[in-house]
Design a protein around this motif. Sequence first.
Motif, PDB file in Angstrom:
ATOM      1  N   LEU A 138      -2.187   0.218  -5.601  1.00 60.32           N
ATOM      2  CA  LEU A 138      -2.436   1.420  -4.821  1.00 60.32           C
ATOM      3  C   LEU A 138      -3.121   2.504  -5.639  1.00 60.32           C
ATOM      4  O   LEU A 138      -3.085   2.512  -6.871  1.00 60.32           O
ATOM      5  CB  LEU A 138      -1.127   1.984  -4.263  1.00 60.32           C
ATOM      6  N   THR A 139      -3.758   3.408  -4.928  1.00 62.64           N
ATOM      7  CA  THR A 139      -4.322   4.617  -5.505  1.00 62.64           C
ATOM      8  C   THR A 139      -4.173   5.727  -4.477  1.00 62.64           C
ATOM      9  O   THR A 139      -3.992   5.464  -3.288  1.00 62.64           O
ATOM     10  CB  THR A 139      -5.797   4.429  -5.892  1.00 62.64           C
ATOM     11  N   ILE A 140      -4.230   6.953  -4.930  1.00 63.96           N
ATOM     12  CA  ILE A 140      -4.241   8.098  -4.018  1.00 63.96           C
ATOM     13  C   ILE A 140      -5.695   8.400  -3.683  1.00 63.96           C
ATOM     14  O   ILE A 140      -6.553   8.421  -4.566  1.00 63.96           O
ATOM     15  CB  ILE A 140      -3.605   9.340  -4.668  1.00 63.96           C
ATOM     16  N   VAL A 141      -5.974   8.615  -2.399  1.00 61.67           N
ATOM     17  CA  VAL A 141      -7.309   9.067  -2.004  1.00 61.67           C
ATOM     18  C   VAL A 141      -7.177  10.384  -1.252  1.00 61.67           C
ATOM     19  O   VAL A 141      -6.182  10.636  -0.574  1.00 61.67           O
ATOM     20  CB  VAL A 141      -8.047   8.034  -1.129  1.00 61.67           C
ATOM     21  N   THR A 142      -8.191  11.208  -1.399  1.00 59.81           N
ATOM     22  CA  THR A 142      -8.267  12.481  -0.691  1.00 59.81           C
ATOM     23  C   THR A 142      -9.646  12.586  -0.061  1.00 59.81           C
ATOM     24  O   THR A 142     -10.550  11.825  -0.421  1.00 59.81           O
ATOM     25  CB  THR A 142      -8.067  13.670  -1.651  1.00 59.81           C
ATOM     26  N   PRO A 143      -9.847  13.508   0.878  1.00 63.94           N
ATOM     27  CA  PRO A 143     -11.220  13.767   1.315  1.00 63.94           C
ATOM     28  C   PRO A 143     -12.083  14.091   0.090  1.00 63.94           C
ATOM     29  O   PRO A 143     -11.573  14.549  -0.948  1.00 63.94           O
ATOM     30  CB  PRO A 143     -11.062  14.982   2.231  1.00 63.94           C
ATOM     31  N   LEU A 200      -6.814   5.072   5.520  1.00 60.36           N
ATOM     32  CA  LEU A 200      -8.103   5.485   4.967  1.00 60.36           C
ATOM     33  C   LEU A 200      -8.892   6.313   5.973  1.00 60.36           C
ATOM     34  O   LEU A 200      -9.525   7.317   5.614  1.00 60.36           O
ATOM     35  CB  LEU A 200      -8.908   4.254   4.547  1.00 60.36           C
ATOM     36  N   SER A 201      -8.855   5.922   7.237  1.00 62.69           N
ATOM     37  CA  SER A 201      -9.569   6.659   8.277  1.00 62.69           C
ATOM     38  C   SER A 201      -9.035   8.079   8.409  1.00 62.69           C
ATOM     39  O   SER A 201      -9.811   9.035   8.572  1.00 62.69           O
ATOM     40  CB  SER A 201      -9.450   5.923   9.610  1.00 62.69           C
ATOM     41  N   LYS A 202      -7.719   8.245   8.351  1.00 65.78           N
ATOM     42  CA  LYS A 202      -7.131   9.584   8.427  1.00 65.78           C
ATOM     43  C   LYS A 202      -7.657  10.477   7.306  1.00 65.78           C
ATOM     44  O   LYS A 202      -7.907  11.673   7.504  1.00 65.78           O
ATOM     45  CB  LYS A 202      -5.599   9.488   8.339  1.00 65.78           C
ATOM     46  N   VAL A 203      -7.839   9.883   6.125  1.00 59.93           N
ATOM     47  CA  VAL A 203      -8.331  10.647   4.979  1.00 59.93           C
ATOM     48  C   VAL A 203      -9.808  10.979   5.134  1.00 59.93           C
ATOM     49  O   VAL A 203     -10.218  12.137   4.959  1.00 59.93           O
ATOM     50  CB  VAL A 203      -8.090   9.875   3.671  1.00 59.93           C
ATOM     51  N   LEU A 212      -2.168   7.004   0.566  1.00 55.66           N
ATOM     52  CA  LEU A 212      -2.025   5.923  -0.388  1.00 55.66           C
ATOM     53  C   LEU A 212      -2.660   4.666   0.196  1.00 55.66           C
ATOM     54  O   LEU A 212      -2.241   4.190   1.261  1.00 55.66           O
ATOM     55  CB  LEU A 212      -0.548   5.675  -0.722  1.00 55.66           C
ATOM     56  N   VAL A 213      -3.684   4.165  -0.494  1.00 57.27           N
ATOM     57  CA  VAL A 213      -4.400   2.972  -0.053  1.00 57.27           C
ATOM     58  C   VAL A 213      -4.591   2.052  -1.254  1.00 57.27           C
ATOM     59  O   VAL A 213      -4.350   2.440  -2.399  1.00 57.27           O
ATOM     60  CB  VAL A 213      -5.774   3.314   0.561  1.00 57.27           C
ATOM     61  N   TYR A 214      -5.022   0.841  -0.986  1.00 56.91           N
ATOM     62  CA  TYR A 214      -5.328  -0.077  -2.082  1.00 56.91           C
ATOM     63  C   TYR A 214      -6.603   0.370  -2.798  1.00 56.91           C
ATOM     64  O   TYR A 214      -7.491   0.988  -2.194  1.00 56.91           O
ATOM     65  CB  TYR A 214      -5.512  -1.492  -1.551  1.00 56.91           C
ATOM     66  N   VAL A 215      -6.688   0.018  -4.067  1.00 55.94           N
ATOM     67  CA  VAL A 215      -7.878   0.385  -4.837  1.00 55.94           C
ATOM     68  C   VAL A 215      -9.134  -0.231  -4.222  1.00 55.94           C
ATOM     69  O   VAL A 215     -10.225   0.348  -4.303  1.00 55.94           O
ATOM     70  CB  VAL A 215      -7.736  -0.030  -6.311  1.00 55.94           C
TER      71      VAL A 215
END
Length: 279
Positions: A138-143, A200-203, A212-215
């Motif tokens: 996992l990794t954290i993603v942001t806009p 991912l779409s929400k982000v 939190l999504v996969y790398v």
Amino acid sequence: MSSTSRIASRRAAPAAVAALITVAGCGNGTGEGAGENAGSAAPGAGSGAASSGRVTGTITVMAAASLKESFTSLARTFEQQHPGTKVVLSFGPSSGLAGQITQGAPADVFASASRKNMDQVTQAGDAASPTTFARNQLTIVTPASNPAKVRGLSDLTKPSVKTAVCQAQVPCGVVAATVFRKAGVTVKPVTQEVDVKAVLSKVTLGEVDAGLVYVTDAKAAGTKVAQVAIPADDNASTDYPIAPLTGSKNPATAKAFVDLVLSQTGRQVLTGAGFAAPS
């Protein structure tokens, strides 16, 4: 009732797969239409297939949502290597796909983002001898602009930071819970999504501050998101097993697709997408 009769009975059950998962068909030999919703146009598993052991006809591959990009590419390669074949791809949460398979949904191959969900299928007699082919973290993603200034897992505990994760029964939700436990943080997500692509779409739409999504999904999103790495000591991973299904009407072609995924060509595609090799 014998195991053969039991499996046949399940295969005769009405399939509800169209209501719960997205079906994407790769065009014959060219990959045209890959990733698009094939809907009712998708033929049934094994449609047009010979039972002579030749690699031909149609197979349906049910795969975890995080495999969308890599399996779409591999399906194109497979169709090019085997003229006259067609790979119909059905992506969704591994838990949901496993349930569909055990309830009799017609398919030929299952690729799960969790050993637990593959075990559910094998224990029901719908698959045998799965092989682990990849690992993901996992990794954290942001806009892209990271408006909430997220710098790490501790920031996700702030009430002002809107966080999205996968539902608890979905592999990416299970891994996220493990990450939070290892890091010793309590995160109250504003939404729990059906699979990692939905997070991912929400982000990317800016509906949440972080997810939190996969790398691999973060890599596929490119510049649409910013990544915030999770420290190795806090991170967690999940293994991806694959197996032909025992109820396949086109077992030779199903096995050939699994062989491609496990081949050096498959490894290159998966590595390029950001997957790690299984340990």
